[in-house]
Design a protein around this motif. Structure first.
Motif, short mmCIF file in Angstrom:
data_model
loop_
_atom_site.label_atom_id
_atom_site.label_comp_id
_atom_site.label_asym_id
_atom_site.label_seq_id
_atom_site.Cartn_x
_atom_site.Cartn_y
_atom_site.Cartn_z
N CYS A 1 54.76 -18.44 4.96
CA CYS A 1 53.51 -19.17 5.15
C CYS A 1 52.39 -18.22 5.58
N THR A 2 51.21 -18.39 4.98
CA THR A 2 50.08 -17.51 5.30
C THR A 2 49.09 -18.14 6.27
N HIS A 3 49.31 -19.39 6.62
CA HIS A 3 48.38 -20.08 7.52
C HIS A 3 48.94 -20.11 8.94
N THR A 4 49.12 -18.94 9.51
CA THR A 4 49.63 -18.82 10.87
C THR A 4 48.46 -18.64 11.85
N TYR A 5 48.76 -18.77 13.13
CA TYR A 5 47.71 -18.57 14.12
C TYR A 5 48.28 -17.81 15.32
N ASP B 1 43.23 -7.31 6.79
CA ASP B 1 42.33 -8.13 7.60
C ASP B 1 42.64 -9.61 7.48
N GLY B 2 43.71 -9.95 6.72
CA GLY B 2 44.06 -11.35 6.53
C GLY B 2 44.91 -11.88 7.66
N GLU B 3 45.32 -13.13 7.51
CA GLU B 3 46.15 -13.76 8.52
C GLU B 3 47.57 -13.25 8.44
N ALA B 4 48.27 -13.33 9.55
CA ALA B 4 49.66 -12.90 9.60
C ALA B 4 50.50 -13.80 8.70
N VAL B 5 51.48 -13.18 8.02
CA VAL B 5 52.37 -13.90 7.12
C VAL B 5 53.70 -14.12 7.84
N CYS B 6 54.16 -15.35 7.85
CA CYS B 6 55.43 -15.67 8.52
C CYS B 6 56.58 -14.97 7.82
N PRO B 7 57.37 -14.17 8.53
CA PRO B 7 58.50 -13.47 7.90
C PRO B 7 59.67 -14.38 7.58
N TYR B 8 59.64 -15.62 8.07
CA TYR B 8 60.76 -16.53 7.87
C TYR B 8 60.57 -17.45 6.67
N CYS B 9 59.35 -17.95 6.47
CA CYS B 9 59.11 -18.89 5.36
C CYS B 9 58.01 -18.43 4.41
#
Length: 340
Positions: A49-53, A39-47
């Protein structure tokens, strides 16, 4: 926009139940998102980062590396042109059938080409690899088998001399270890010499385990390695001694594996044999589980990071130098784009 799902995978006790539930591509993507990020935010597969939108087009944007990505990036579904619904159906068929499914049959079931079905099957089989976490103990049976055509079935001018017994001229050796109340571990090996098999035994079998084998001399060093070694003499038609000294369990796995190869696939190239062994090993180890458990387990593996080099490794029939060149090119591209 991806919808939030809380899927109970135990409901997928049949293919029709799976198809009825995953009736849209949006539901398939939402299921992948749930499996990857909860249920969390999407995680960037490149860097990382957990603060994606989320974006209006259904993709995600990373404010850190300024890159956009979709939910399939980093999974076996990445860059696929095939419907995710067909991917899910293929995974369910592979996980639920007792003797596997051929690429021709899967192509007919999914209305795709045989080449597409073949590639799907090998990407799925790539999820089954053996991990170093496996440890067998208690009572373990060991045996080897040889997969290949019988010379007696060939025309006289096509037969190869000296292929009797343990010869590997026209046959591929496979080594297996089965814990009587647990799992089986099997793999393709270069040969069945003691110096080849003993390191494998030491890696996967706990020291002090009771081992059961046939009379082959390759197992003579099991006692020196700290194992309790008992054996039967198949050469003298001895198959069971004292009611519990036998190798019938691992031979039962070999019998099942041969039936799968001969009845479903008919012929297996030695270049891809390891993947077929992994598939049958997984099927054997989960034989007491329901189809819904197998599908969920496979789905979880599919949603974890899947390196594109795993796909390139399928091309083992290609010249080794060319394959290494392709891998180097990929690594260069991946490194450049990762830091860009």
């Amino acid at each position: 926009m991806e919808q939030t799902l809380h899927i109970n995978f135990t409901q997928f006790n049949s293919l029709i139940a799976l198809v009825d539930y995953f009736n849209t591509e949006d539901k398939c993507r939402a299921a992948i998102a749930q499996e990857r990020w909860g249920d969390g935010e999407a995680v960037c597969p490149y860097c990382g980062c957990t603060h994606t939108y989320s974006c209006a087009d259904g993709r995600y944007s990373c404010p850190n590396c300024k890159r956009k990505f979709n939910v399939t990036v980093g999974t076996i579904f990445e860059n696929t042109k095939l419907s995710l619904r067909k991917w899910f159906m293929a995974m369910y068929l592979v996980s639920s059938t007792k003797k596997g499914v051929s690429s021709h049959q899967l192509a007919r079931d999914l209305a795709v080409t045989q080449k597409t079905a073949w590639f799907i099957l090998h990407k799925v089989r790539g999820l089954y690899g053996i991990t170093d976490e496996i440890e067998l103990d208690g009572e373990v049976e060991m045996d080897e088998m040889y997969l290949g055509g019988r010379e007696t079935n060939k025309h006289n001018d096509k037969r190869t001399e000296g292929t009797q017994g343990r010869s590997t001229k026209t046959k591929t050796p496979i080594f297996g270890m089965l814990q009587r109340d647990g799992k089986v571990v099997a793999m393709k090996v270069e040969n069945t010499q003691g110096k080849t098999l003993m390191p494998i035994v030491e890696q996967f079998v706990k020291e002090g385990t009771v081992t059961y084998t046939d009379e082959a001399s390759i197992y003579n060093k099991l006692t020196e390695k700290g194992y309790d070694h008992l054996f039967v003499n198949h050469g003298k038609r001895e198959f069971v001694r004292s009611s519990d000294i036998h190798t019938n369990g691992i031979e039962g796995f070999w019998a099942h594996f041969k039936r799968v190869v001969f009845s479903t696939y008919h012929m297996v190239s030695k270049d891809y044999l390891s993947r077929y062994i992994d598939e049958q090993m997984y099927r054997w180890n989960t034989r007491e589980e329901k189809s819904s458990y197998r599908f969920h387990d496979m789905f979880s593996k599919a949603c974890k990071h899947f390196d594109y080099c795993d796909v390139l490794s399928l091309s083992s029939v290609v010249d080794v130098e060319y394959m290494m060149f392709k891998r180097d090119v990929y690594y260069h591209w991946y490194t450049h784009n990762k830091v860009a």
